[in-house]
Design a protein around this motif. Structure first.
Motif, PDB file in Angstrom:
ATOM      1  N   ALA A  17      -3.800  27.786  19.291  1.00  0.00           N
ATOM      2  CA  ALA A  17      -3.023  28.301  18.162  1.00  0.00           C
ATOM      3  C   ALA A  17      -2.776  29.798  18.287  1.00  0.00           C
ATOM      4  CB  ALA A  17      -3.736  27.986  16.851  1.00  0.00           C
ATOM      5  N   THR A  18      -3.777  30.528  18.787  1.00  0.00           N
ATOM      6  CA  THR A  18      -3.628  31.977  18.903  1.00  0.00           C
ATOM      7  C   THR A  18      -3.253  32.418  20.318  1.00  0.00           C
ATOM      8  OG1 THR A  18      -5.973  32.311  19.439  1.00  0.00           O
ATOM      9  CG2 THR A  18      -5.347  32.319  17.099  1.00  0.00           C
ATOM     10  N   GLY A  19      -3.485  31.539  21.299  1.00  0.00           N
ATOM     11  CA  GLY A  19      -3.213  31.905  22.691  1.00  0.00           C
ATOM     12  C   GLY A  19      -4.315  32.728  23.329  1.00  0.00           C
ATOM     13  N   VAL A  20      -5.502  32.772  22.704  1.00  0.00           N
ATOM     14  CA  VAL A  20      -6.606  33.589  23.209  1.00  0.00           C
ATOM     15  C   VAL A  20      -7.692  32.690  23.803  1.00  0.00           C
ATOM     16  CG1 VAL A  20      -8.448  35.201  22.587  1.00  0.00           C
ATOM     17  CG2 VAL A  20      -6.168  35.456  21.592  1.00  0.00           C
ATOM     18  N   VAL A  55      -2.505  30.144  27.438  1.00  0.00           N
ATOM     19  CA  VAL A  55      -3.393  31.310  27.382  1.00  0.00           C
ATOM     20  C   VAL A  55      -2.562  32.563  27.598  1.00  0.00           C
ATOM     21  CG1 VAL A  55      -5.318  32.503  28.493  1.00  0.00           C
ATOM     22  CG2 VAL A  55      -5.415  30.026  28.170  1.00  0.00           C
ATOM     23  N   ARG A  56      -2.500  33.401  26.573  1.00  0.00           N
ATOM     24  CA  ARG A  56      -1.679  34.612  26.644  1.00  0.00           C
ATOM     25  C   ARG A  56      -2.508  35.894  26.642  1.00  0.00           C
ATOM     26  NH1 ARG A  56       0.610  31.187  23.070  1.00  0.00           N
ATOM     27  NH2 ARG A  56       0.029  32.400  21.223  1.00  0.00           N
ATOM     28  N   ALA A  57      -3.785  35.790  26.298  1.00  0.00           N
ATOM     29  CA  ALA A  57      -4.699  36.938  26.347  1.00  0.00           C
ATOM     30  C   ALA A  57      -6.118  36.401  26.478  1.00  0.00           C
ATOM     31  CB  ALA A  57      -4.565  37.813  25.106  1.00  0.00           C
ATOM     32  N   VAL A  58      -7.007  37.218  27.060  1.00  0.00           N
ATOM     33  CA  VAL A  58      -8.362  36.770  27.376  1.00  0.00           C
ATOM     34  C   VAL A  58      -9.378  37.804  26.901  1.00  0.00           C
ATOM     35  CG1 VAL A  58      -9.930  36.047  29.216  1.00  0.00           C
ATOM     36  CG2 VAL A  58      -7.464  35.620  29.447  1.00  0.00           C
ATOM     37  N   VAL A  59     -10.489  37.317  26.371  1.00  0.00           N
ATOM     38  CA  VAL A  59     -11.651  38.155  26.069  1.00  0.00           C
ATOM     39  C   VAL A  59     -12.752  37.771  27.051  1.00  0.00           C
ATOM     40  CG1 VAL A  59     -13.470  38.680  24.388  1.00  0.00           C
ATOM     41  CG2 VAL A  59     -11.066  38.490  23.644  1.00  0.00           C
ATOM     42  N   LEU A  60     -13.367  38.759  27.677  1.00  0.00           N
ATOM     43  CA  LEU A  60     -14.457  38.543  28.626  1.00  0.00           C
ATOM     44  C   LEU A  60     -15.737  39.120  28.049  1.00  0.00           C
ATOM     45  CD1 LEU A  60     -15.603  37.816  31.458  1.00  0.00           C
ATOM     46  CD2 LEU A  60     -14.861  40.096  32.200  1.00  0.00           C
ATOM     47  N   THR A  61     -16.801  38.320  27.996  1.00  0.00           N
ATOM     48  CA  THR A  61     -18.051  38.797  27.416  1.00  0.00           C
ATOM     49  C   THR A  61     -19.233  38.131  28.116  1.00  0.00           C
ATOM     50  OG1 THR A  61     -19.169  39.251  25.310  1.00  0.00           O
ATOM     51  CG2 THR A  61     -18.190  37.054  25.577  1.00  0.00           C
ATOM     52  N   GLY A  62     -20.442  38.458  27.657  1.00  0.00           N
ATOM     53  CA  GLY A  62     -21.655  37.875  28.216  1.00  0.00           C
ATOM     54  C   GLY A  62     -22.486  37.219  27.130  1.00  0.00           C
ATOM     55  N   ALA A  63     -23.187  36.144  27.476  1.00  0.00           N
ATOM     56  CA  ALA A  63     -24.010  35.416  26.514  1.00  0.00           C
ATOM     57  C   ALA A  63     -25.301  36.170  26.211  1.00  0.00           C
ATOM     58  CB  ALA A  63     -24.332  34.025  27.058  1.00  0.00           C
ATOM     59  N   GLY A  64     -25.813  35.957  25.013  1.00  0.00           N
ATOM     60  CA  GLY A  64     -27.078  36.562  24.633  1.00  0.00           C
ATOM     61  C   GLY A  64     -26.931  37.979  24.115  1.00  0.00           C
ATOM     62  N   GLU A  65     -28.053  38.551  23.722  1.00  0.00           N
ATOM     63  CA  GLU A  65     -28.067  39.874  23.104  1.00  0.00           C
ATOM     64  C   GLU A  65     -28.438  40.989  24.067  1.00  0.00           C
ATOM     65  OE1 GLU A  65     -30.607  39.797  19.739  1.00  0.00           O
ATOM     66  OE2 GLU A  65     -29.466  38.240  18.679  1.00  0.00           O
ATOM     67  N   PRO A 104      -3.388  39.988  29.866  1.00  0.00           N
ATOM     68  CA  PRO A 104      -4.331  41.025  29.414  1.00  0.00           C
ATOM     69  C   PRO A 104      -5.734  40.483  29.208  1.00  0.00           C
ATOM     70  CG  PRO A 104      -2.877  40.358  27.634  1.00  0.00           C
ATOM     71  CD  PRO A 104      -2.341  39.718  28.871  1.00  0.00           C
ATOM     72  N   VAL A 105      -6.718  41.279  29.644  1.00  0.00           N
ATOM     73  CA  VAL A 105      -8.129  40.942  29.494  1.00  0.00           C
ATOM     74  C   VAL A 105      -8.822  42.073  28.744  1.00  0.00           C
ATOM     75  CG1 VAL A 105     -10.298  40.460  30.684  1.00  0.00           C
ATOM     76  CG2 VAL A 105      -8.139  39.569  31.612  1.00  0.00           C
ATOM     77  N   VAL A 106      -9.492  41.730  27.650  1.00  0.00           N
ATOM     78  CA  VAL A 106     -10.259  42.691  26.855  1.00  0.00           C
ATOM     79  C   VAL A 106     -11.734  42.357  27.041  1.00  0.00           C
ATOM     80  CG1 VAL A 106     -10.686  43.646  24.562  1.00  0.00           C
ATOM     81  CG2 VAL A 106      -8.382  42.833  25.176  1.00  0.00           C
ATOM     82  N   ALA A 107     -12.532  43.329  27.450  1.00  0.00           N
ATOM     83  CA  ALA A 107     -13.962  43.108  27.638  1.00  0.00           C
ATOM     84  C   ALA A 107     -14.707  43.432  26.353  1.00  0.00           C
ATOM     85  CB  ALA A 107     -14.489  43.963  28.784  1.00  0.00           C
ATOM     86  N   ALA A 108     -15.689  42.595  26.015  1.00  0.00           N
ATOM     87  CA  ALA A 108     -16.543  42.811  24.847  1.00  0.00           C
ATOM     88  C   ALA A 108     -17.985  42.920  25.336  1.00  0.00           C
ATOM     89  CB  ALA A 108     -16.407  41.662  23.855  1.00  0.00           C
ATOM     90  N   VAL A 109     -18.602  44.078  25.119  1.00  0.00           N
ATOM     91  CA  VAL A 109     -19.919  44.367  25.700  1.00  0.00           C
ATOM     92  C   VAL A 109     -20.979  44.463  24.610  1.00  0.00           C
ATOM     93  CG1 VAL A 109     -21.274  46.018  27.034  1.00  0.00           C
ATOM     94  CG2 VAL A 109     -18.885  45.577  27.648  1.00  0.00           C
ATOM     95  N   ALA A 202      -7.053  40.797  21.043  1.00  0.00           N
ATOM     96  CA  ALA A 202      -6.395  39.835  21.916  1.00  0.00           C
ATOM     97  C   ALA A 202      -5.385  38.991  21.151  1.00  0.00           C
ATOM     98  CB  ALA A 202      -7.444  38.952  22.585  1.00  0.00           C
ATOM     99  N   GLU A 203      -5.702  38.636  19.917  1.00  0.00           N
ATOM    100  CA  GLU A 203      -4.768  37.842  19.110  1.00  0.00           C
ATOM    101  C   GLU A 203      -3.498  38.627  18.820  1.00  0.00           C
ATOM    102  OE1 GLU A 203      -7.978  34.996  16.712  1.00  0.00           O
ATOM    103  OE2 GLU A 203      -7.044  36.722  15.703  1.00  0.00           O
ATOM    104  N   THR A 204      -3.644  39.910  18.546  1.00  0.00           N
ATOM    105  CA  THR A 204      -2.461  40.746  18.321  1.00  0.00           C
ATOM    106  C   THR A 204      -1.597  40.792  19.576  1.00  0.00           C
ATOM    107  OG1 THR A 204      -3.596  42.128  16.693  1.00  0.00           O
ATOM    108  CG2 THR A 204      -1.672  43.089  17.780  1.00  0.00           C
ATOM    109  N   ILE A 205      -2.252  41.018  20.721  1.00  0.00           N
ATOM    110  CA  ILE A 205      -1.518  41.098  21.988  1.00  0.00           C
ATOM    111  C   ILE A 205      -0.864  39.765  22.315  1.00  0.00           C
ATOM    112  CG2 ILE A 205      -1.756  41.480  24.468  1.00  0.00           C
ATOM    113  CD1 ILE A 205      -4.185  43.318  23.746  1.00  0.00           C
ATOM    114  N   ALA A 206      -1.584  38.658  22.088  1.00  0.00           N
ATOM    115  CA  ALA A 206      -1.052  37.333  22.395  1.00  0.00           C
ATOM    116  C   ALA A 206       0.141  36.973  21.520  1.00  0.00           C
ATOM    117  CB  ALA A 206      -2.152  36.277  22.241  1.00  0.00           C
ATOM    118  N   GLY A 207       0.269  37.653  20.385  1.00  0.00           N
ATOM    119  CA  GLY A 207       1.398  37.389  19.495  1.00  0.00           C
ATOM    120  C   GLY A 207       2.691  38.051  19.940  1.00  0.00           C
ATOM    121  N   CYS A 208       2.633  38.906  20.947  1.00  0.00           N
ATOM    122  CA  CYS A 208       3.826  39.564  21.481  1.00  0.00           C
ATOM    123  C   CYS A 208       4.431  38.711  22.601  1.00  0.00           C
ATOM    124  CB  CYS A 208       3.474  40.955  22.016  1.00  0.00           C
ATOM    125  SG  CYS A 208       2.798  42.078  20.777  1.00  0.00           S
TER     126      CYS A 208
END
Length: 264
Positions: A17-20, A55-65, A104-109, A202-208
């Protein structure tokens, strides 16, 4: 890959739905360190996204704290050719750009991002970090040259900050706030909120319109690509000349720092 799809060490969820899509390094028991299977799986994920127009945008992250990623898994055995002119580095193919993905890829750390994590952060469009995030490069402490990592960081940070991080090794960690001040991080969130903030971006970017977005990603990368490509050609030679033998590296790693580290 559909929502909830996963392969060894990598978990992928996608919201059509969001493309993310959210790509999660899923080895929290190893601080999301990348072994050979995970490196291959990351490359496969990026290459699959090239053909998935949902898939129009991607978030990359790691599991756990505890960690986003701590680089190559020290337990991984990487076979090497006998020639000094050929060196295999499995991290060279873990990033989206290395696999010709221009979405586009956005990293979340959250938690630690260190060493080989910068191969991934270096190929993200920008980085969102929560207040628990810290960044450091342990190479020199363990008798290794920080070549590729420093070259990727040099695309995002002032030269003096790159040099300080690389040369201080495990003695110093850069806080999320300091990383924001020097340009490595674009947004700092409350603890545990980095993924949500990255997804919102990413949702904002995927909406373009995707053609315009992907062309902009390519343009931003092109502005620094030539200098990075030239620098990377030197990296294997610098590593070969400056790295201590593996057994000596292992000794230094086992010893660790008796005085710990400071965060700045």
């Amino acid at each position: 890959m559909g929502a909830g799809a996963g392969v060894s060490g990598v978990r992928v969820t996608a919201d059509k739905a969001t493309g993310v899509a959210v790509v999660t390094l899923d080895r929290p028991e190893r601080l999301n360190a990348v072994d050979l299977a995970t490196a291959a799986d990351l490359a496969a994920v990026w290459r699959e996204f090239r053909f998935d127009d949902s898939v129009r945008a991607v978030v990359l992250t790691g599991a756990g704290e505890r960690a986003f990623c701590t680089g190559i898994d020290r337990g991984a055995e990487v076979p090497q050719p006998g020639s000094p002119y050929m060196v295999d580095d499995p991290l060279l193919t873990v990033g989206p750009k290395a696999n010709d993905l221009w979405k586009p890829v956005v990293a979340a750390v959250r938690g630690m991002a260190c060493g080989g994590a910068f191969y991934l952060l270096g190929e993200a469009e920008f980085v969102v970090a929560d207040e628990t995030a810290t960044f450091f490069d342990p190479h020199t402490t363990y008798g290794m040259v920080s070549a590729y990592e420093s070259m990727y960081l040099a695309q995002r940070m002032p030269p003096g900050e790159v040099a300080r991080m690389a040369l201080m090794g495990t003695a110093e960690r850069v806080s999320a706030r300091r990383a924001y001040e020097v340009g490595l991080v674009s947004e700092v969130t409350a603890p545990g909120e980095a993924v949500a903030a990255a997804v919102r971006c990413a949702e904002t970017i995927a909406g373009c319109p995707p053609e315009a977005v992907q062309g902009t990603v390519r343009a931003c990368w092109a502005a620094r690509e030539a200098a990075l490509s030239q620098a990377l050609t030197l990296a294997p030679h610098l590593v070969a000349l400056g790295n201590l033998p593996a057994e000596r590296q292992a000794e230094l790693f086992a010893a660790r720092r008796p005085d710990g580290f400071r965060v700045r």
